[in-house]
Design a protein around this motif. Sequence first.
Motif, PDB file in Angstrom:
ATOM      1  N   TRP A 118     -48.376  24.900  26.074  1.00 40.06           N
ATOM      2  CA  TRP A 118     -49.666  25.422  26.800  1.00 40.06           C
ATOM      3  C   TRP A 118     -50.435  26.195  25.676  1.00 40.06           C
ATOM      4  O   TRP A 118     -50.052  27.224  25.314  1.00 40.06           O
ATOM      5  N   CYS A 119     -51.451  25.957  25.242  1.00 38.19           N
ATOM      6  CA  CYS A 119     -52.181  26.439  24.225  1.00 38.19           C
ATOM      7  C   CYS A 119     -53.246  27.440  24.837  1.00 38.19           C
ATOM      8  O   CYS A 119     -53.851  27.178  25.826  1.00 38.19           O
ATOM      9  N   LEU A 120     -53.288  28.634  24.020  1.00 39.46           N
ATOM     10  CA  LEU A 120     -53.947  29.645  24.798  1.00 39.46           C
ATOM     11  C   LEU A 120     -55.437  30.006  23.939  1.00 39.46           C
ATOM     12  O   LEU A 120     -56.184  30.742  24.401  1.00 39.46           O
ATOM     13  N   ASN A 121     -55.562  29.207  22.755  1.00 40.97           N
ATOM     14  CA  ASN A 121     -56.620  29.292  21.934  1.00 40.97           C
ATOM     15  C   ASN A 121     -56.629  28.264  21.012  1.00 40.97           C
ATOM     16  O   ASN A 121     -55.992  27.253  21.362  1.00 40.97           O
ATOM     17  N   ASP A 122     -57.541  28.159  20.064  1.00 38.74           N
ATOM     18  CA  ASP A 122     -57.835  27.070  19.450  1.00 38.74           C
ATOM     19  C   ASP A 122     -57.189  26.912  18.036  1.00 38.74           C
ATOM     20  O   ASP A 122     -57.522  26.159  17.196  1.00 38.74           O
ATOM     21  N   VAL A 123     -56.244  27.788  17.986  1.00 41.28           N
ATOM     22  CA  VAL A 123     -55.490  27.866  16.687  1.00 41.28           C
ATOM     23  C   VAL A 123     -54.492  27.229  16.294  1.00 41.28           C
ATOM     24  O   VAL A 123     -53.649  26.965  17.098  1.00 41.28           O
ATOM     25  N   GLY A 124     -54.185  26.236  15.347  1.00 39.24           N
ATOM     26  CA  GLY A 124     -53.112  25.714  15.087  1.00 39.24           C
ATOM     27  C   GLY A 124     -53.316  24.149  15.369  1.00 39.24           C
ATOM     28  O   GLY A 124     -54.518  23.447  16.008  1.00 39.24           O
ATOM     29  N   SER A 125     -52.103  23.156  15.285  1.00 43.16           N
ATOM     30  CA  SER A 125     -52.208  21.666  15.636  1.00 43.16           C
ATOM     31  C   SER A 125     -50.907  21.341  16.279  1.00 43.16           C
ATOM     32  O   SER A 125     -49.780  22.156  16.009  1.00 43.16           O
ATOM     33  N   GLN A 126     -50.715  20.157  16.734  1.00 42.14           N
ATOM     34  CA  GLN A 126     -49.534  19.816  17.159  1.00 42.14           C
ATOM     35  C   GLN A 126     -49.400  18.412  16.613  1.00 42.14           C
ATOM     36  O   GLN A 126     -50.445  17.627  16.609  1.00 42.14           O
ATOM     37  N   CYS A 127     -48.471  17.992  15.859  1.00 39.36           N
ATOM     38  CA  CYS A 127     -48.227  16.510  15.366  1.00 39.36           C
ATOM     39  C   CYS A 127     -47.159  15.920  16.160  1.00 39.36           C
ATOM     40  O   CYS A 127     -45.979  16.254  16.274  1.00 39.36           O
ATOM     41  N   ILE A 128     -47.601  14.731  16.979  1.00 38.76           N
ATOM     42  CA  ILE A 128     -46.725  14.196  17.932  1.00 38.76           C
ATOM     43  C   ILE A 128     -46.775  12.548  17.556  1.00 38.76           C
ATOM     44  O   ILE A 128     -47.878  11.885  17.582  1.00 38.76           O
ATOM     45  N   ASP A 129     -45.663  12.041  17.084  1.00 33.43           N
ATOM     46  CA  ASP A 129     -45.502  10.829  16.746  1.00 33.43           C
ATOM     47  C   ASP A 129     -46.491  10.299  15.504  1.00 33.43           C
ATOM     48  O   ASP A 129     -47.345   9.198  15.818  1.00 33.43           O
ATOM     49  N   PHE A 130     -46.633  11.090  14.693  1.00 33.40           N
ATOM     50  CA  PHE A 130     -47.543  10.868  13.445  1.00 33.40           C
ATOM     51  C   PHE A 130     -48.977  10.985  13.546  1.00 33.40           C
ATOM     52  O   PHE A 130     -49.739  10.585  12.570  1.00 33.40           O
ATOM     53  N   ALA A 134     -41.630   1.075  14.198  1.00 38.17           N
ATOM     54  CA  ALA A 134     -41.534   0.800  12.856  1.00 38.17           C
ATOM     55  C   ALA A 134     -41.898   2.110  12.156  1.00 38.17           C
ATOM     56  O   ALA A 134     -41.093   2.461  11.044  1.00 38.17           O
ATOM     57  N   ASN A 135     -42.912   2.742  12.406  1.00 36.94           N
ATOM     58  CA  ASN A 135     -43.321   3.930  11.733  1.00 36.94           C
ATOM     59  C   ASN A 135     -42.311   5.187  11.829  1.00 36.94           C
ATOM     60  O   ASN A 135     -41.769   5.536  10.789  1.00 36.94           O
ATOM     61  N   ARG A 136     -41.544   5.195  12.939  1.00 32.34           N
ATOM     62  CA  ARG A 136     -40.452   6.004  13.177  1.00 32.34           C
ATOM     63  C   ARG A 136     -39.414   5.685  12.418  1.00 32.34           C
ATOM     64  O   ARG A 136     -38.475   6.591  11.469  1.00 32.34           O
ATOM     65  N   GLU A 137     -38.842   4.445  12.378  1.00 31.49           N
ATOM     66  CA  GLU A 137     -37.904   4.051  11.497  1.00 31.49           C
ATOM     67  C   GLU A 137     -38.233   4.106   9.858  1.00 31.49           C
ATOM     68  O   GLU A 137     -37.290   4.734   9.149  1.00 31.49           O
ATOM     69  N   MET A 138     -39.232   3.960   9.577  1.00 34.32           N
ATOM     70  CA  MET A 138     -39.820   4.005   8.160  1.00 34.32           C
ATOM     71  C   MET A 138     -39.501   5.272   7.585  1.00 34.32           C
ATOM     72  O   MET A 138     -39.487   5.631   6.352  1.00 34.32           O
ATOM     73  N   THR A 139     -40.062   6.367   8.525  1.00 34.39           N
ATOM     74  CA  THR A 139     -40.161   7.627   7.998  1.00 34.39           C
ATOM     75  C   THR A 139     -38.734   8.450   8.378  1.00 34.39           C
ATOM     76  O   THR A 139     -38.657   9.428   7.429  1.00 34.39           O
ATOM     77  N   PHE A 140     -38.089   8.193   9.345  1.00 33.80           N
ATOM     78  CA  PHE A 140     -36.933   9.230   9.595  1.00 33.80           C
ATOM     79  C   PHE A 140     -35.478   8.242   9.376  1.00 33.80           C
ATOM     80  O   PHE A 140     -34.673   8.788   9.723  1.00 33.80           O
ATOM     81  N   SER A 141     -35.403   7.410   8.580  1.00 28.83           N
ATOM     82  CA  SER A 141     -34.188   6.482   8.283  1.00 28.83           C
ATOM     83  C   SER A 141     -34.330   6.239   6.941  1.00 28.83           C
ATOM     84  O   SER A 141     -35.389   5.765   6.413  1.00 28.83           O
TER      85      SER A 141
END
Length: 282
Positions: A44-56, A232-239
Motif C-alpha cells: 500500500w503506497c502512501l505517496n508517490d515516492v519510489g517504484s516497484q519492479c515486478i517480473d521485469f 523465458a525471461n525469468r529463466e534467462m535472468t535468474f538461472s
Amino acid sequence: MHLTDKSILSVQLVSGQPCCADEFDDTQDPFYSPHRHEYWEIVWCLNDVGSQCIDFVEYQNRSNRFFTITPGQVHSSQCMGNNVRFLVFATGFIDTHPRNIQLINSIFASFDRVPYIDCCDEGIIYLESIFSLLSEECKRIDCDWDLVESLVSSFMRYLIRHSKKSDGSSILYDGRVTALVELIDRYYRQEKKSGFYADKLSLTTKRLNEIVKRDKGKSVTQLIHDRLVLEANREMTFSEKSIKKIALNLGFDDPAYFSRFYRSQTGETPTHFRLQCSDSAR
C-alpha cells in the motif's frame, strides 16, 4: 556474470504467523534486491515516492496505489523509505473457500494484468480502519487467526468496491477468462494451441477468442505466448541454464525455433536479453 538462482532471495513468512499487516521498515533489505515471494502480498503506497519492479517491469508508486504480488513473482523496490504499508498472508490462509478463491483471482494479477489497483479516497477511510484492526490483532500473543482471516477478506472486498475504474468497467473479471489464465499457467509448456484450452472450457475456439478479446484485447494464442516469454525471461535472468536448455524446458524441440519465436515476440534475441541482464547485474 548474470544473476543466478542463488542470488535471488526466497522470502517466507515467520513460522506460525500466517498473516502480517504493518508499516514498512526500511531496514528490510530483501525488499530492495530481487526476491521471490512464497506468499500473497499487498503493498500500500502512501505517496508517490519510489517504484516497484515486478517480473521485469517497473511501476511507479502512487498515493493509494495497492501493488498485488503473487507467490512466485520476482519483486524488488526502489527508494521506498517509510512510505508504504504491507499486508501479507500465506497461501492456504484464506484461499480454501470458493468465494475467497474468486476474490483472490480478482485482486491479484496474473501474468496478463498490471499488478496494482488504484483506490479512491472514499475507500481509504474503510481500508485505514480495517488495516489498523489487522495490525493490532496480528501482534497479539493470543491472536485470533479466524478473525484475521475475516479481516483480510473484508480488506480485499472493500479494495475491490472502491477501486478506480478509469474506463468504467468492473474489476471483477469474467470467470471463463480467469479459468483460462489458470489453465495456461498450468499447461503452457506442453500445450500451445488455443483449441486445447477451448476444449477444457467446453467452448469453441472462436467463442473463447471472442470472450478473451473483449476482456483482454488479446487472442488466446497471444496470452500463451506472453506466458512463455515471461518464463523465458525469468529463466534467462535468474538461472545459469543454457538457452538451449531453457527452450527445451519450455516445450520447444528446436532451440533455433525458440530464438525466432522469442525475437518475434520481443524484438530481440534471447542472447541479447541475457547480455542486458548481465550488464544490469554488474
